[in-house]
Design a protein around this motif. Structure first.
Motif, PDB file in Angstrom:
ATOM      1  N   HIS A  32       0.809  -1.219   0.000  1.00  0.00           N
ATOM      2  CA  HIS A  32       0.000   0.000   0.000  1.00  0.00           C
ATOM      3  C   HIS A  32       0.847   1.276   0.000  1.00  0.00           C
ATOM      4  O   HIS A  32       0.589   2.186  -0.769  1.00  0.00           O
ATOM      5  N   HIS A  78     -11.043  -5.371  -1.847  1.00  0.00           N
ATOM      6  CA  HIS A  78     -10.990  -5.797  -3.249  1.00  0.00           C
ATOM      7  C   HIS A  78     -10.490  -7.225  -3.462  1.00  0.00           C
ATOM      8  O   HIS A  78     -10.147  -7.616  -4.590  1.00  0.00           O
ATOM      9  N   ASN A 105     -10.538   2.163  -8.498  1.00  0.00           N
ATOM     10  CA  ASN A 105     -11.886   1.625  -8.308  1.00  0.00           C
ATOM     11  C   ASN A 105     -12.759   2.389  -7.320  1.00  0.00           C
ATOM     12  O   ASN A 105     -13.889   2.004  -7.074  1.00  0.00           O
ATOM     13  N   ARG A 135     -10.834  10.258  -0.955  1.00  0.00           N
ATOM     14  CA  ARG A 135     -10.092   9.024  -1.207  1.00  0.00           C
ATOM     15  C   ARG A 135      -8.645   9.292  -1.640  1.00  0.00           C
ATOM     16  O   ARG A 135      -7.724   8.639  -1.195  1.00  0.00           O
ATOM     17  N   SER A 194      -3.130   0.488 -10.086  1.00  0.00           N
ATOM     18  CA  SER A 194      -4.019  -0.151  -9.116  1.00  0.00           C
ATOM     19  C   SER A 194      -4.361  -1.602  -9.446  1.00  0.00           C
ATOM     20  O   SER A 194      -4.059  -2.096 -10.533  1.00  0.00           O
ATOM     21  N   CYS A 195      -5.040  -2.236  -8.491  1.00  0.00           N
ATOM     22  CA  CYS A 195      -5.461  -3.623  -8.666  1.00  0.00           C
ATOM     23  C   CYS A 195      -6.562  -3.748  -9.715  1.00  0.00           C
ATOM     24  O   CYS A 195      -6.867  -4.846 -10.163  1.00  0.00           O
ATOM     25  N   CYS A 213       0.258   0.562  -4.442  1.00  0.00           N
ATOM     26  CA  CYS A 213      -1.102   1.107  -4.496  1.00  0.00           C
ATOM     27  C   CYS A 213      -1.058   2.614  -4.708  1.00  0.00           C
ATOM     28  O   CYS A 213      -1.935   3.204  -5.306  1.00  0.00           O
ATOM     29  N   CYS A 232      -3.878   5.528  -5.269  1.00  0.00           N
ATOM     30  CA  CYS A 232      -5.226   4.945  -5.230  1.00  0.00           C
ATOM     31  C   CYS A 232      -5.922   5.211  -3.909  1.00  0.00           C
ATOM     32  O   CYS A 232      -7.094   5.537  -3.871  1.00  0.00           O
TER      33      CYS A 232
HETATM   34  S1  SF4 Z   1      -7.990  -0.603  -4.255  1.00  0.00           S
HETATM   35 FE1  SF4 Z   1      -6.141   0.614  -4.369  1.00  0.00          FE
HETATM   36  S2  SF4 Z   1      -5.368   0.571  -2.252  1.00  0.00           S
HETATM   37 FE2  SF4 Z   1      -6.803  -1.121  -2.437  1.00  0.00          FE
HETATM   38  S3  SF4 Z   1      -5.572  -2.901  -3.022  1.00  0.00           S
HETATM   39 FE3  SF4 Z   1      -6.317  -1.955  -4.904  1.00  0.00          FE
HETATM   40  S4  SF4 Z   1      -4.676  -0.584  -5.542  1.00  0.00           S
HETATM   41 FE4  SF4 Z   1      -4.338  -1.078  -3.405  1.00  0.00          FE
END
Ligand code: SF4
Lengths: 174, 436
Positions: free
Chosen positions: B64, B123, B390, B396, B307-308, B368, B371
């Motif tokens: 993170h 997530h 997302n 945020r 990001s994810c 991250c 994000c």
């Molecule tokens: S939503 Fe953002 S902070 Fe959460 S795991 Fe995915 S990239 Fe990382």
């Protein structure tokens, strides 16, 4: 078991998310107590004054989908650090609700009609609430009005509240 | 009677039924990151229960805020690192080898069809793309998962979304999931699993399926799931070839977790995406979605790609095709965070990094980052970010900032235009089209 009685804070808005309950920048705090000053710091609600409105409150009553967003258990911890162990709402985001019971705290759902009625009768007044866990009744009272509201939670959630949380429960059962 | 994917997985994992529809299930994997795990570790230590149920089933990453930005985040990393060493958790990804959890764990082959997975991260639903039941949980659930390898869930009631039609050029998985969230609302799937199915999903790569499942939680869902198929087997092949010997055998085994045609759903929604245009959010909730076209020209200050949800190699290829030979507008800054070291490396080998740097992009390490508004691109009060992430909640990406969620293509087009801009579509060249 924790204490589910005391003065009520009304938050008249749906979809209050976990970033509003405790902003991400405080997730670097490792102790739960350290979260105390930051509860609801970023809440988007007209007229809400974090310092004044939170003082001495032990219960939150709010609308739909409380606690949506991230999985952070910091949200219930920040509530707990402020002496708030009970949130009443039309409904909750799944992870937030689970986190509340996992911490031995109480999340109670009432229909939108009942929540509407509670807001009409009590919001804007100094309001006290008492929870009778045996009879499963919540009594809300102001100077002018008093009313009882029966509630229900699942047997499992009740067991978690009684055990003081999921860790104690799981540790003795699995 | 037939069963849904989640029902099939539950059937082989339930160990207790303490009351009503509550089921305690056995976990195949527990994933950990440095933000939500230290609280669990400290609590276990304080209770005198500093143990793990099975170190080979625990996977951990610092993702993170990495490298640490201050003493507090350094301490979080240190707690996780020491714990991983103490318990001989071999799959621990430290600085230099680390990437965004929901991108790196699938990439390492840790997610398999039929698995049950929890993580202290909302997530976690991303991993359902493999036909697994994967759910985000809080710290206490994580703690019990680490200690006992179990977690309690309501019996999985499933909404099926049957995605049909053919996507127009310039329209991607991100646009599809934004349109679905807009349709369901932010709590339209609370306490439900969403099964994504239909010909559009069947044709999607694993990466695109992960983008879709990643945002299931934005509609309140416990997990987003796709039935495993040959695409799943191909993606996992390097990790499973010794176990199965042939892809057909792997498919045979994994197909037992595919949904039955006569499975019972809470509801079935048919969603024809043939006319779908590029989508983006416009407010502080992910269900506030409009056609990009209606928002064209909106002022932006920053573009964030990563990001994810959308920081994988396929996303970066799309971005590179749009940025190639162009410059980022001097009225905005553009940050790209490849999601994992492997993505970074591939982007380097394919020449994408050069395209980004020539365009004037700030390229960060895998993390991250912006994000969640803790590092690498926090917004100032009043600033606007076009983002492939997302979540667009108020605050945020920084207090007083506004985040517009969109596809990598729309974000890249907007970076060049210096304002919200519908992507001009350029097909990704053949040489990139290796199958995942
Ligand atoms: S939503 Fe953002 S902070 Fe959460 S795991 Fe995915 S990239 Fe990382």
């Amino acid at each position: 078991m924790k204490n589910f009685n005391g003065k009520v804070l009304f938050l008249d808005r749906a979809d209050i998310n976990t970033d509003e309950i405790i902003p991400a920048k405080y997730l670097t705090e490792i102790s739960r107590e350290a979260l105390e000053p930051y509860l609801l710091e970023d809440l988007e609600l007209d007229g809400f004054n974090q310092g004044m409105d939170l003082a001495n409150k032990s219960v939150i009553i709010t609308k739909d989908n409380f606690g949506c967003g991230s999985s952070r258990e910091h949200a219930p911890w920040a509530l707990d650090a402020n002496g708030i162990n009970l949130v009443i709402a039309e409904n909750f985001a799944r992870i937030f609700k689970q986190n509340m019971f996992n911490c031995g705290m109480l999340a109670v759902e009432f229909s939108s009609e009942i929540i509407g009625k509670i807001f009409r009768l009590f919001a804007g007044r100094s309001t006290d609430l008492e929870t009778d866990m045996k009879r499963m009744i919540i009594t809300i009272k102001s100077d002018e009005h008093q009313e009882e509201f029966p509630f229900s939670i699942s047997d499992f959630d009740l067991a978690l509240v009684e055990a003081g949380g999921w860790l104690s429960y799981a540790d003795s059962n699995y | 009677m037939g069963k849904t994917v989640a029902e099939k997985i539950f059937a082989s994992h339930i160990i207790d039924n303490p009351s009503g529809d509550i089921n305690v299930i056995r976990l195949d994997a527990v994933f950990c990151h440095e933000i939500t795990t230290p609280g669990a570790i400290n609590d276990l230590v304080n209770r005198g229960k500093d143990r793990v149920f099975d170190p080979s089933k625990i996977k951990a990453v610092i993702d993170h805020v990495t490298p640490a930005k201050d003493s507090k985040t350094a301490l979080q990393g240190k707690i996780l690192r020491n714990w991983a060493r103490r318990h001989k958790i071999e799959d621990f990804f430290d600085i230099g080898r680390n990437g965004v959890c929901h991108a790196i764990f699938p990439e390492k082959g840790f997610v398999r069809p039929g698995y049950t997975i929890i993580m202290g991260d909302s997530h976690t639903c991303t991993h359902g793309a493999f036909g697994a039941f994967a759910a985000g949980v809080g710290t206490t659930d994580l703690e019990v998962g680490i200690l006992k390898g179990v977690c309690a869930f309501h019996y999985p009631v499933t909404i099926k979304i049957n995605i049909t039609g053919k996507l127009m050029p310039g329209v991607y998985a991100k646009d599809v999931i934004l349109s679905i969230i807009s349709m369901l609302g932010v709590n339209g799937a609370t306490n439900r699993v969403i099964e994504f199915a239909g010909p559009v999903i069947d044709l999607m790569s694993m990466e695109a399926r992960m983008t879709i499942c990643n945002m299931a939680v934005e509609a309140g869902a416990t997990c987003g799931i796709c039935s495993p198929d040959m695409t799943t087997v191909e993606y996992l092949w390097e990790f499973i070839q010794d176990e199965f010997g042939s892809k057909e055998k792997a498919l045979d085994k994994y197909s037992q977790f595919a949904a039955d045609p006569d499975a019972e759903y809470d509801r079935i929604i048919d969603h024809d995406v043939s006319k779908l245009e590029p989508q983006m959010t416009f407010g502080y909730k992910p269900d506030l979605v409009k056609n990009v076209q209606e928002m064209e020209g909106t002022k932006i200050d920053q573009v964030y790609i990563g990001s994810c949800t959308n920081g994988r190699i396929e996303d970066l290829r799309v971005v590179a095709e749009i940025m190639k030979g162009n410059l980022i507008s001097d009225s905005v800054r553009c940050i790209i965070s490849p999601a994992t070291p492997q993505v970074y490396q591939k982007a380097m080998e394919e020449g994408l990094l050069k395209i980004f740097m020539d365009a004037g992009v700030c390229l960060t390490n895998p993390t991250c980052g912006a994000c969640l508004g803790m590092s690498n691109g926090v917004l100032a009060e009043g600033e606007v970010c076009a983002s492939t992430t997302n979540r667009n909640f108020n605050g945020r990406m920084g207090k007083g900032g506004m985040v517009h969620l969109m596809s990598p293509a729309t974000a890249a087009a907007s970076a060049i235009a210096g304002k919200i801009q519908i992507p001009e579509t350029k097909p990704v060249p053949e040489e990139y089209n290796e199958k995942f």
